[in-house]
Scaffold this active site. Structure first.
Site, PDB file in Angstrom:
ATOM      1  N   ILE A   1       8.168 -36.056  55.180  1.00 56.80           N
ATOM      2  CA  ILE A   1       8.056 -36.537  56.574  1.00 56.80           C
ATOM      3  C   ILE A   1       9.462 -36.643  57.168  1.00 56.80           C
ATOM      4  O   ILE A   1      10.308 -37.327  56.605  1.00 56.80           O
ATOM      5  CB  ILE A   1       7.391 -37.932  56.640  1.00 56.80           C
TER       6      ILE A   1
ATOM      7  N   LYS B   1      13.809 -47.445  50.204  1.00 58.39           N
ATOM      8  CA  LYS B   1      13.573 -46.638  51.412  1.00 58.39           C
ATOM      9  C   LYS B   1      13.596 -47.521  52.666  1.00 58.39           C
ATOM     10  O   LYS B   1      14.140 -47.132  53.706  1.00 58.39           O
ATOM     11  CB  LYS B   1      12.237 -45.912  51.275  1.00 58.39           C
TER      12      LYS B   1
END
Ligand code: HSE
Length: 446
Positions: free
Chosen positions: A141, A210
């Protein structure tokens, strides 16, 4: 090929495991299309891996294979180093050495950037090289690019992401099949979703790495992994997934980062990873299996959402190769005019603090085992009222035949975590409350 304005860019690939193999194949298979996009050829000319035989089987005669990553980094014939070794030991040394040698770096290493990003980006800026890391968050993504470029007009308000596929697979299976955590984890390992040592995934650490990177990009703050609150899914019970469902919610491991600069309480950035109830009607609540999704709210654009595969050879290679193309395109550009590593100009990084969990504002799901006696509910209501915590919904199961205890589930309105902690301590001290209080945070994501 007529589109080539410059000679080929020569890449050294460090680590040819799953993602490295995918990167090698995608770059090779799509080389014509990629040259048309980049304006020059991008060639992996050297591959370093400890398992030289395995590397040779993938590479054949298409690149030189060696077992010495430091030699690739030091070779003046290499323009870009792709670090796909992982971890924060040798990878840190190699990345810093590559930067010092004046090479651009592409990496998928979220742990490395979450823990050492400030040092790495500062070194890269000093040397005028790029460190690109699209593959470090949510695999295929393009969320880094979305935050850094596509949404750059916005003041980002909040981000909520399902950014660990292993845990999302486990939670989906627990809900679908009514299975316990341990049984599904064993299945995930058998299918190859979870690592043999899945601790980083199931304890939320991978998602926290993340989330730390996303917070820096969204709010222009340094990476601060040590301030990220982390709670995994290993103690989550199927009972709570079922109760949540009855109340119209799904439980997901969410990475949340949000700006709070208004209202009561200290101002700063929330940065947290934990199991979260989300209304079942929300798009992100319906992201199932190993898929990833990131929901971003900006002041101008409103709500946006990005969905795709967060892991796997080619989905992650898609991001690594896109970074290679980006770097190849701007190799010759003035370093001052490139897109900044963390989206904001290095000298404009904000010191807005990461808020401690006590100052976080969210809603809560609380479950407790209680004696089926008069006054229990009144005591609970009193404690919550004393703490200025407002009840949003309440569920009490009728005790089974012959049972003298039951479960009570409460949903609260948004409040401060400090108040909920104080209320839980008082609730657990009640003689009629027979269990610890299960506390799961709840986000409406509106
Ligand atoms: N272990 C990660 C996950 C994949 O399960 O999503 C790579 O970040």
């Amino acid at each position: 090929m007529g589109v080539e304005k410059f000679g080929p860019v020569r890449v050294g690939l460090l680590g040819i495991g799953t993602v490295g193999g995918g990167t090698f194949e995608v770059l090779w298979r799509n080389r014509q299309e990629i040259t048309r996009r980049a304006g020059r050829r991008i060639e992996i000319t050297q591959v370093a891996d400890r398992d030289v035989d395995h590397a040779r089987r993938i590479v054949a005669d298409r690149a030189r294979v060696l077992d010495d990553a430091a030699a690739v980094v030091a070779d003046p014939a290499i323009d870009i180093v792709v670090e796909l070794i992982g971890g924060t030991g040798v990878a840190l040394k190699l990345v810093l050495a590559a930067i010092e040698a004046g090479k651009h770096v592409v990496t998928a290493n979220k742990a490395l950037l979450a823990m050492h990003g400030n040092e790495i980006f500062a070194a890269a800026s000093r040397r005028g090289v790029m460190v690109a890391f699209e593959a470090a968050v949510a695999g295929g993504i393009p969320i880094i690019k979305a935050l850094r470029e596509g949404l750059s007009a916005n003041r980002i308000e909040s981000i909520a992401g399902i950014i660990n596929g292993t845990t999302n697979f486990i939670l989906s299976e627990m809900r679908d099949k009514g299975l316990a955590f341990d049984a599904v984890l064993a299945e995930a390992q058998r299918l190859g979703y979870a690592e043999a040592d899945p601790t980083f995934d199931i304890e939320g650490v991978d998602a926290a790495h993340k989330a730390t990177i996303l917070a820096a990009l969204a709010f222009g703050i340094p990476v601060q992994f040590d301030k990220c609150y982390v709670e995994g899914i290993s103690t989550l019970q199927s009972t709570d997934i079922k109760f949540a469902e009855q109340l119209g919610y799904r439980i997901k491991l969410l990475a949340i980062t949000r700006r709070r600069e208004r209202g009561e309480g200290p101002h700063g950035i929330e940065l947290r990873v934990h199991p979260t109830l989300i209304p079942a009607r929300r798009l992100i609540a319906n992201v199932e299996g190993a898929m990833n999704a990131v929901w971003v709210k900006g002041d101008a654009v409103g709500e946006t959402m990005y969905y795709g595969k967060g892991a796997g050879a080619e989905p992650t290679a898609s991001a690594v190769v896109a970074d290679l193309i980006d770097v190849a395109r701007v190799l010759t550009a003035d370093p001052e005019n490139r897109v900044p590593h963390l989206a904001f100009q290095a000298e404009s990084i904000s010191d807005l603090p990461i808020l401690p969990m006590d100052d976080v504002e969210t809603a809560y799901y609380l479950r407790m085992r209680v004696a089926d006696e008069p006054g229990v509910l009144a005591d609970l209501a009193r404690i919550l009222a004393d703490g200025e915590i407002s009840i949003d919904a309440l569920l009490q199961r009728e005790p089974g035949a012959g049972e003298d205890q039951t479960d009570i589930v409460l949903l609260t309105h948004v409040t401060f975590e400090r108040r909920v902690n104080q209320a839980i301590a008082r609730i657990e001290a009640l003689p009629t409350v027979l269990s610890k209080v299960v506390r799961i945070r709840l986000e409406e994501l509106a």
